[in-house]
Each structure stands twice: as C-alpha cells, then as structure tokens.
Write a protein that holds these residues in place. Structure first.
Motif, PDB file in Angstrom:
ATOM      1  N   GLN A 129       0.827  -1.204   0.000  1.00 46.36           N
ATOM      2  CA  GLN A 129       0.000   0.000   0.000  1.00 46.36           C
ATOM      3  C   GLN A 129       0.864   1.258   0.000  1.00 46.36           C
ATOM      4  O   GLN A 129       0.545   2.241  -0.687  1.00 46.36           O
ATOM      5  N   GLN A 130       1.969   1.230   0.746  1.00 51.08           N
ATOM      6  CA  GLN A 130       2.874   2.383   0.765  1.00 51.08           C
ATOM      7  C   GLN A 130       3.419   2.656  -0.638  1.00 51.08           C
ATOM      8  O   GLN A 130       3.498   3.819  -1.078  1.00 51.08           O
ATOM      9  N   ASP A 161       0.659   4.033  -3.009  1.00 50.63           N
ATOM     10  CA  ASP A 161       0.347   5.439  -2.721  1.00 50.63           C
ATOM     11  C   ASP A 161       1.342   6.413  -3.339  1.00 50.63           C
ATOM     12  O   ASP A 161       1.050   7.609  -3.459  1.00 50.63           O
ATOM     13  N   LEU A 162       2.503   5.913  -3.723  1.00 51.05           N
ATOM     14  CA  LEU A 162       3.526   6.770  -4.325  1.00 51.05           C
ATOM     15  C   LEU A 162       3.380   6.883  -5.845  1.00 51.05           C
ATOM     16  O   LEU A 162       4.043   7.703  -6.475  1.00 51.05           O
ATOM     17  N   HIS A 219       1.374   7.896  -9.174  1.00 51.48           N
ATOM     18  CA  HIS A 219       0.337   8.853  -9.586  1.00 51.48           C
ATOM     19  C   HIS A 219       0.267   8.898 -11.113  1.00 51.48           C
ATOM     20  O   HIS A 219       1.294   8.822 -11.797  1.00 51.48           O
TER      21      HIS A 219
END
Length: 411
Positions: free
Chosen positions: A393-394, A397-398, A400
């Motif tokens: 998940q980390q 989230d990075l 885009h």
C-alpha cells in the motif's frame, strides 16, 4: 553448441523473459518461433534468437523444428498462449512428434474448450456453477432463463477474461450477446457462448505442477460487471480444512482432465457449499503468479518447468515461508494518459520486489474490461502478510497518473 530450447510464441507479461533466462541458466539456447517476433521486446534485450514462423500451422512448425534439430539438437519445446490457449495443444503435438516430454495434446484441447471442460468435470462430480452452451441470441436467452439471472457470459474458447461479463438483467444480457455475436468480439472459431451461473465468494487460484498443488493464492477482482484481477496474495489466508478441500478439488480436476504432466492453474470460489471450480487452465499461471510463488516459498516454477520439458527431475520443495502480494494499476476512465510517475520512489520502498509500468505517457487508454486494461503492477514481499500488505500500500500510494478524457463529438 548448446542444445536448442524451443518456445512457441512469447509472453510480454514477464513469464516469457523468465523462460528465456531460465533456459540460459540451464545451459540451453532458447529460440522463439513466432508469427511476429518483434512484438516481444525482451528477445532483443536478451539477444535471444527468434524466427518468423506461422505458429498456427503445425506442419510449418514441424518443418522448422526439424531444421533446428539438425542444426542444434532440441532439448525441449514449450510455449505460450496468444489469443487463445490452443498453443499449448500445439506444443503437445510437437513434443509427441519429436518424442520429447510434454503435455497430452488431447487433454489440453478438451481443457481449452470451456464447455467441454465443464462437461468432463461435471461427470467427475467436481462442484461447479450451473452452465449452458449457446450459439445464438435465442439460445443465450433460454439458457439465462433456465439458470436464472444474473448470469455470466463468456466465449467458450479464450483467455485473460476477454469477452467475459456479468449480466444482471435482460438489457445487459441482450447488450453483451450483441457484442459477442455482432462482430465486435474476434472469434478464432465458430461463435459459442458459455452461459454460467453467477457464483459468489472469495476467489482463489491453485498453482499445480505434476500432481501436486504447489501454492494457493487469494485473488481480489475489480467490481463487476467485468472480471479484472486487482490483487494476488500468497499464501491465501485459509484454514487447514479450507486448504485441504481446495487441494482435493484441484486434484480431482487434474485427474478428470488428464493434466498430470507439467503445470496447471485452477480458479475457484469459496461459496456457501465450499470450493466451486470456475476454470482449469492447462498451463502455468500468468505473471506475476510464478514470481510471487518464488518470493513466498523459494520455488522457481519456471525453471522447474523447463527442467521437466528437457526431461530432468524438478525440485518443488519449499525453501521458506514468506508473504508476497501484487497489485495491478488499473485506470478508472478512458482518455489519453498524460503522465504516470512515482515508479522509482515506489521501487525504493523496503520490501518492494518490482514496480513495472506497461504504458508510456500519451498512450490512448480504452478500457476493455480484461487483462489489457493494466497500466502496470507492483510486487512486495516480507516475512509476514501484514507487513507485505503495508509495504504494498505504501508503494501504491507513491504512484500517480492522470488521464485526460477524449474530446466528445461536440467539442
């Protein structure tokens, strides 16, 4: 001169490259035979030999393999699906012709036809959703009425969830039937539609080699009506009883279908009546499943499969027990991909094993509701499931991206 390891077609999802690399590690000379070798960019990057051949023509493949056998000797033959999975039957026929280890082509052919597969499994008492075969719109309508809406419509031959859709009402049923039969879906044989009961429950994928279940993954799909895989996790969080029942059902499938040689993978749902088989594929699961299994258990299924293909013994013993998971990057709209970024930052997160983008900026994005929708994927692994999920998940989230919708006709 190293003996040739023949690959019929290639695979751009990751498995193709790994087969080429595994063959080289085993001292073999991989040669890819393809209708269009240029579509597999890893061949040039690996400086791996490729030859243009009509891979839909078994006689042409026999002639080319005979020429290569005279020049190199052939250690083994394997291959990949392109549009459908008939390639695996072709591989079996070539192995039989050249007296090499390989799958039974008749078993593969009956497995690749989803209706025939279901008939065989039903006769063997394997639990499955209700199903009917239809060749025209009226037959689809009657089958759906017999089973009861909602139903799933899918081509009887195909892979990658192409043409598969949940139809919740009559309008959706008519719409997708028209799509499948009206010229938009590409058929490589006479149109035949499988109409299937919509079974519900957690999704699992069992990977087998020979007569062993090597691993069971938990799979998460995007919301219906399409069936796009969003995430895979090894090992699946199962009770001892659930694991045993999935193994037993998987073994029943292999026995009924005659798939005791080489790899296979089985898709199942855990429903109110226990494990229900959705599909049996007579091949190794597509990427990233083999990579996840290697990260989770230390078993390199691709290398072990190559060993089987060349007549060596394979080692399927698990070396460790970690947790590995992958997440697919899936767009939420059609349009032009303006940017996709954050890959290097995500790759730098401790525990991330791979960050891969499949598309470049300025690429038109037209969602199809199948495996072709993926923008990329992220893979993570660690000693525990909770830690792996946090790392994944980390990293996600990075990442885009932005997509500009296509202009409408009035703009």
């Amino acid at each position: 001169m190293a003996r040739a390891f023949i690959l019929i077609e290639g695979n751009s999802g990751g498995n193709g490259l790994r087969y080429v690399q595994a063959a080289k590690r085993l001292g073999l000379h991989p040669i890819t035979l393809s209708n269009d070798p240029a579509q597999y960019d890893y061949l040039a990057a690996e400086r791996s030999e490729a030859i243009h051949v009509d891979t839909d023509n078994v006689d042409a493949l026999i002639r080319e393999c005979s020429r290569l056998r005279a020049a190199y000797g052939i250690a083994g033959i394997s291959g990949f699906a392109r549009v459908d999975e008939s390639c695996y039957a072709t591989v079996g026929k070539l192995c039989r012709h050249f007296n090499l280890p390989g799958p039974n082509p008749e078993s593969v052919e009956q497995c690749c036809d989803k209706f025939t597969q279901r008939q065989i499994l039903a006769e063997a008492g394997v639990p499955m959703p209700a199903f009917r075969l239809a060749a025209n719109a009226k037959a689809v309508e009657c089958a759906a009425a017999e089973i009861g809406l909602p139903v799933i419509l899918k081509p009887a031959v195909g892979s990658g969830s192409v043409g598969v859709r949940l139809c919740r009402n009559v309008d959706e049923l008519d719409e997708h039937t028209t799509y499948l039969l009206g010229g938009k879906h590409i058929w490589r044989s006479s149109p035949r539609i499988l109409v299937e009961e919509f079974a519900q429950g957690p999704f699992y994928c069992a990977s087998t080699m020979e007569n062993y279940v090597i691993a069971i993954a938990a799979a998460e799909l995007c919301p219906p009506p399409h069936f796009v895989f969003r995430e895979f996790t090894h090992p699946a969080p199962l009770t001892e009883d659930q694991y045993k029942r999935i193994v037993d059902v998987s073994m029943s499938c292999l026995q009924a279908l005659g798939l005791g040689w080489g790899p296979a993978n089985i898709d199942l749902l855990w429903t109110k009546r226990g494990p229900v088989v959705i599909e049996v594929n007579p091949r190794l699961a597509g990427a990233p499943d083999p990579q996840l299994i290697q990260l989770a258990y230390g078993v390199d299924l691709i290398t072990e499969h190559v060993k089987l293909v060349i007549g060596d013994k394979c080692d399927l013993r698990k070396k460790h027990s970690h947790a590995a998971a992958s997440r697919s990057l899936i767009p939420d709209r059609d349009g032009t991909l303006d940017r996709i970024e954050g890959g290097s930052q995500a790759a730098a997160v401790s525990g991330v094993a791979e960050v891969k983008f499949y598309v470049e900026p300025k690429t038109p994005i037209v969602r199809k509701g199948d495996y072709r929708d993926f923008l990329g994927r992220i893979i993570a692994a660690s000693p525990s499931l909770a830690q792996t999920e946090a790392v994944l998940q980390q990293a996600v989230d990075l990442i885009h991206w932005s997509i500009t919708p296509f202009p409408t006709s009035g703009e």
